[in-house]
Design an enzyme around this catalytic site. Structure first.
Site, PDB file in Angstrom:
ATOM      1  N   LYS A   1       2.993  -6.980  47.245  1.00  0.00           N
ATOM      2  CA  LYS A   1       2.365  -8.316  46.925  1.00  0.00           C
ATOM      3  C   LYS A   1       1.005  -7.829  46.009  1.00  0.00           C
ATOM      4  CE  LYS A   1       5.300 -11.304  48.712  1.00  0.00           C
ATOM      5  NZ  LYS A   1       5.810 -12.376  48.137  1.00  0.00           N
TER       6      LYS A   1
ATOM      7  N   LYS B   1       7.641  -2.257  59.260  1.00  0.00           N
ATOM      8  CA  LYS B   1       7.733  -0.817  60.059  1.00  0.00           C
ATOM      9  C   LYS B   1       6.497  -0.066  59.934  1.00  0.00           C
ATOM     10  CE  LYS B   1      11.856   0.151  62.339  1.00  0.00           C
ATOM     11  NZ  LYS B   1      11.599  -0.086  63.553  1.00  0.00           N
TER      12      LYS B   1
ATOM     13  N   GLY C   1      11.129 -13.675  48.562  1.00  0.00           N
ATOM     14  CA  GLY C   1      10.504 -12.754  48.866  1.00  0.00           C
ATOM     15  C   GLY C   1      11.069 -12.155  50.391  1.00  0.00           C
TER      16      GLY C   1
ATOM     17  N   ASP D   1      18.996 -19.451  45.043  1.00  0.00           N
ATOM     18  CA  ASP D   1      19.167 -18.559  45.933  1.00  0.00           C
ATOM     19  C   ASP D   1      20.215 -17.811  46.203  1.00  0.00           C
ATOM     20  OD1 ASP D   1      18.238 -17.619  48.653  1.00  0.00           O
ATOM     21  OD2 ASP D   1      16.772 -19.273  48.681  1.00  0.00           O
TER      22      ASP D   1
ATOM     23  N   ARG E   1      14.694 -22.757  51.586  1.00  0.00           N
ATOM     24  CA  ARG E   1      14.275 -23.005  52.697  1.00  0.00           C
ATOM     25  C   ARG E   1      12.666 -22.572  52.518  1.00  0.00           C
ATOM     26  NH1 ARG E   1      15.837 -17.880  56.830  1.00  0.00           N
ATOM     27  NH2 ARG E   1      14.258 -16.395  56.041  1.00  0.00           N
ATOM     28  N   GLY E   2      11.854 -22.900  53.680  1.00  0.00           N
ATOM     29  CA  GLY E   2      10.608 -22.592  53.721  1.00  0.00           C
ATOM     30  C   GLY E   2       9.871 -22.816  52.647  1.00  0.00           C
ATOM     31  N   ILE E   3       8.977 -22.320  52.022  1.00  0.00           N
ATOM     32  CA  ILE E   3       8.038 -22.430  51.103  1.00  0.00           C
ATOM     33  C   ILE E   3       8.585 -22.826  49.802  1.00  0.00           C
ATOM     34  CG2 ILE E   3       6.191 -21.383  49.734  1.00  0.00           C
ATOM     35  CD1 ILE E   3       5.299 -19.643  51.926  1.00  0.00           C
TER      36      ILE E   3
ATOM     37  N   ASN F   1      -1.992  -4.764  55.643  1.00  0.00           N
ATOM     38  CA  ASN F   1      -1.646  -5.187  56.995  1.00  0.00           C
ATOM     39  C   ASN F   1      -0.766  -4.360  57.619  1.00  0.00           C
ATOM     40  OD1 ASN F   1      -1.339  -7.038  59.091  1.00  0.00           O
ATOM     41  ND2 ASN F   1       0.338  -8.001  58.289  1.00  0.00           N
TER      42      ASN F   1
ATOM     43  N   TYR G   1       5.605  -4.145  51.838  1.00  0.00           N
ATOM     44  CA  TYR G   1       5.332  -5.736  51.508  1.00  0.00           C
ATOM     45  C   TYR G   1       3.875  -5.644  50.774  1.00  0.00           C
ATOM     46  CZ  TYR G   1       5.017 -10.600  52.218  1.00  0.00           C
ATOM     47  OH  TYR G   1       4.834 -12.276  52.230  1.00  0.00           O
TER      48      TYR G   1
HETATM   49  P1  NAI Z   1      11.523 -17.556  53.922  1.00  0.00           P
HETATM   50  O1  NAI Z   1      12.081 -16.180  54.404  1.00  0.00           O
HETATM   51  O2  NAI Z   1      11.525 -18.918  54.822  1.00  0.00           O
HETATM   52  O3  NAI Z   1      12.207 -17.674  52.506  1.00  0.00           O
HETATM   53  C1  NAI Z   1      12.659 -16.856  51.524  1.00  0.00           C
HETATM   54  C2  NAI Z   1      13.784 -17.404  50.769  1.00  0.00           C
HETATM   55  O4  NAI Z   1      14.131 -16.348  49.654  1.00  0.00           O
HETATM   56  C3  NAI Z   1      15.241 -17.605  51.450  1.00  0.00           C
HETATM   57  O5  NAI Z   1      15.780 -18.772  51.162  1.00  0.00           O
HETATM   58  C4  NAI Z   1      15.842 -16.326  51.017  1.00  0.00           C
HETATM   59  O6  NAI Z   1      17.347 -16.506  50.937  1.00  0.00           O
HETATM   60  C5  NAI Z   1      15.245 -16.285  49.240  1.00  0.00           C
HETATM   61  N1  NAI Z   1      15.652 -14.816  49.122  1.00  0.00           N
HETATM   62  C6  NAI Z   1      15.316 -13.453  49.739  1.00  0.00           C
HETATM   63  N2  NAI Z   1      15.967 -12.630  48.878  1.00  0.00           N
HETATM   64  C7  NAI Z   1      16.413 -13.043  47.815  1.00  0.00           C
HETATM   65  C8  NAI Z   1      17.233 -12.589  46.647  1.00  0.00           C
HETATM   66  N3  NAI Z   1      17.316 -11.293  46.501  1.00  0.00           N
HETATM   67  N4  NAI Z   1      17.520 -13.331  45.623  1.00  0.00           N
HETATM   68  C9  NAI Z   1      17.381 -14.811  45.903  1.00  0.00           C
HETATM   69  N5  NAI Z   1      16.678 -15.269  46.865  1.00  0.00           N
HETATM   70  C10 NAI Z   1      16.176 -14.439  47.678  1.00  0.00           C
HETATM   71  O7  NAI Z   1      10.093 -17.182  53.303  1.00  0.00           O
HETATM   72  P2  NAI Z   1       8.944 -17.975  53.174  1.00  0.00           P
HETATM   73  O8  NAI Z   1       7.955 -17.722  54.382  1.00  0.00           O
HETATM   74  O9  NAI Z   1       9.453 -19.444  52.485  1.00  0.00           O
HETATM   75  O10 NAI Z   1       8.191 -17.022  51.918  1.00  0.00           O
HETATM   76  C11 NAI Z   1       8.288 -17.577  50.561  1.00  0.00           C
HETATM   77  C12 NAI Z   1       7.520 -16.510  49.810  1.00  0.00           C
HETATM   78  O11 NAI Z   1       6.044 -16.713  50.349  1.00  0.00           O
HETATM   79  C13 NAI Z   1       7.705 -15.257  49.930  1.00  0.00           C
HETATM   80  O12 NAI Z   1       7.639 -14.661  48.610  1.00  0.00           O
HETATM   81  C14 NAI Z   1       6.631 -14.670  50.879  1.00  0.00           C
HETATM   82  O13 NAI Z   1       6.454 -13.354  50.606  1.00  0.00           O
HETATM   83  C15 NAI Z   1       5.673 -15.577  50.635  1.00  0.00           C
HETATM   84  N6  NAI Z   1       4.519 -15.468  51.533  1.00  0.00           N
HETATM   85  C16 NAI Z   1       4.777 -16.008  52.715  1.00  0.00           C
HETATM   86  C17 NAI Z   1       3.965 -16.227  53.874  1.00  0.00           C
HETATM   87  C18 NAI Z   1       4.158 -16.885  55.071  1.00  0.00           C
HETATM   88  O14 NAI Z   1       3.196 -17.067  55.940  1.00  0.00           O
HETATM   89  N7  NAI Z   1       5.523 -17.498  55.211  1.00  0.00           N
HETATM   90  C19 NAI Z   1       2.682 -15.637  53.784  1.00  0.00           C
HETATM   91  C20 NAI Z   1       2.382 -15.048  52.713  1.00  0.00           C
HETATM   92  C21 NAI Z   1       3.495 -14.804  51.449  1.00  0.00           C
END
Ligand code: NAI
Length: 445
Positions: free
Chosen positions: A355, A293, A288, A236, A215-217, A345, A351
């Protein structure tokens, strides 16, 4: 109908109220789908060096309507300022003459890019001249309006401005693909591994692995790399198995259900690649988590789980891959950092540690990979509209979303386009960089 601030402020009454009260009016940023052409014309190229002439020819070859003077133009799409030969701050006057008037005429989603030398000179005047460019471009990014971005390419001494690493960076910053990157600089340290035979399908047939892709990014990265021709492996956790399978079917990817924190995750990835006879061109460490907290209330479980997923698992997987024969000649590693890691932050000590650690990891890994033709870089997103950021309380979320020069949150595609760029052949010239995709978020630099 969506009833958020952005939708409201783009309606007729919203525009009127925002105009009267000075509320932010974010421009609907044109992205690659809206503007697939590599350059927004007309293009003004400023600078008198040989390199300026050569880059102007390159822009012409990409279909740009290239000019060396902007006086007779009503509107300007792109300004490229070539400052590679400045030897004192006063040298800028001639080159920048006419630039303020040109900057006033930028089209919606315009582009300003400076190309200059990295400020590593031992000569104080030369170094001052070079260092000044960074303050200049960051300020233009803050003053730009209507979705115009301003970024700088800093080229190390000894690297010609015609090398693929410079050309690749120029093409990316000029494209709509970099819509949410502004006020940033990218340092070019080496030549790059050549320009791709086609810029569009530049990853044709290359195997890439994206973690956290359900999902997401991560999902957007997987789709974008598939669009650019890659053979994608999506990974995933088992709990996200059904979304992962849907994505894999959609883009013809190979799904792997795995928790990256499993001690044998790296070996299992190597085994999977060996089984399928695949050699990896790129690994995208995207998975990620956040466990926020305030630090006074931070328990060990929150600290450890974030460190383990966001950085420790990456290091273990890298080690397993580096010890294997599964890495391609021009291997690209891209890891997801965050502006929280750049500036810190409140509520995110764990976190932010993880990062920042990602940035440290790529800085040390890149020279190791460079010995075998590869590189490692990081992408630091600011506020991106995803499930992760939906969890932020509404008022705080709205503040974060507006706290950048483009006055809006970015989209997963903005990060994905940047990742694809860092997987390209020219990216071999970027060694351990962290490129921010944050609309020039007000935190940090
Ligand atoms: P999200 O929470 O929507 O998606 C993260 C995905 O990683 C999920 O599908 C989850 O199941 C998977 N995941 C988590 N733990 C896992 C594990 N142990 N093994 C395998 N998969 C695992 O997050 P989002 O927003 O898409 O973020 C993606 C990356 O971008 C992350 O590293 C996040 O820290 C970074 N990021 C996101 C920002 C934002 O504004 N959304 C800002 C800065 C960085």
């Amino acid at each position: 109908m969506k009833l958020d601030y952005t939708t409201f402020v783009r309606s007729a009454p919203g525009r009127f109220i925002a105009g009267k009260t000075g509320l932010p009016q974010p421009t609907d940023l044109p992205r690659f789908e809206q503007r697939p052409q590599p350059i927004l014309s007309p293009v003004l190229v400023l600078g008198s060096s040989d390199a300026a002439e050569e880059l102007a020819e390159q822009l012409l070859a990409w279909g740009g309507d290239v000019r060396r003077h902007g006086d007779d133009l009503d509107k300007i799409g792109t300004i490229v300022v070539v400052l590679d030969e400045i030897a004192a701050p006063t040298d800028t006057a001639d080159i920048l003459r006419g630039m303020p008037a040109a900057f006033k005429k930028m089209k919606v989603g315009g582009r300003v890019v400076t190309v200059s030398r990295t400020s590593t000179s031992a000569d104080p005047a030369v170094n001052a001249a070079r260092a000044g460019v960074e303050g200049f471009i960051r300020t233009l990014a803050k003053e730009a309006r209507y979705g115009t971005t301003a970024n700088g390419i800093l080229v190390d001494d000894g690297v010609a401005l015609t090398e693929s690493s410079v050309i690749g960076a120029l093409r990316f910053f000029l494209a709509a693909k970099s819509a949410f990157i502004s006020g940033q600089t990218l340092r070019v340290t080496a030549a790059g591994a050549g320009v791709p035979s086609t810029w569009e399908a530049h990853l044709q047939g290359r195997a890439v692995l994206v973690t956290g892709a359900a999902r997401g990014i991560g999902a957007s990265i997987a789709r974008t790399l598939a669009r650019d021709g890659a053979k994608v492996i999506v990974l995933d956790v088992p709990a996200a198995g059904s979304a992962l399978a849907d994505l894999a079917n959609e883009i013809g990817a190979i799904p792997i259900q795995m928790d990256i924190t499993a001690p044998d995750a790296g070996q299992r990835i190597v085994d999977e690649l060996t089984k399928r006879d695949l050699v990896l061109h790129a690994l995208i460490h995207n998975a990620g988590i956040t466990r926020d907290k305030y630090y006074v209330n931070m328990d060990e479980e929150r600290w450890n789980s974030v460190i383990d997923v966001n950085i420790a698992a990456q290091l273990r997987i890298n080690d397993a891959l580096l010890a294997s024969d599964r890495l391609g000649d021009s291997f690209r590693l891209v890891s997801l950092a965050s502006t929280s890691g750049v500036a810190g932050n409140a509520g995110q000590a764990n976190y932010a540690y993880s990062k920042s650690a990602v940035m440290g990891m790529v800085a040390a890994l890149a020279p190791i990979l460079a010995e075998r033709g590869g590189t490692a870089n990081a992408v630091a997103p600011g506020f991106i509209e995803t499930e992760m950021t939906k969890r932020i309380p509404p008022i705080q979320r709205e503040i974060f979303r507006r706290s950048n020069s483009l006055k809006q949150g970015g989209l997963p595609i903005d990060v994905a386009e940047t990742v694809s760029f860092l997987c390209s052949l020219p990216a071999g010239g970027y060694i351990g960089q962290t490129l921010r995709v944050c609309g020039q978020n007000l935190v940090g630099r």
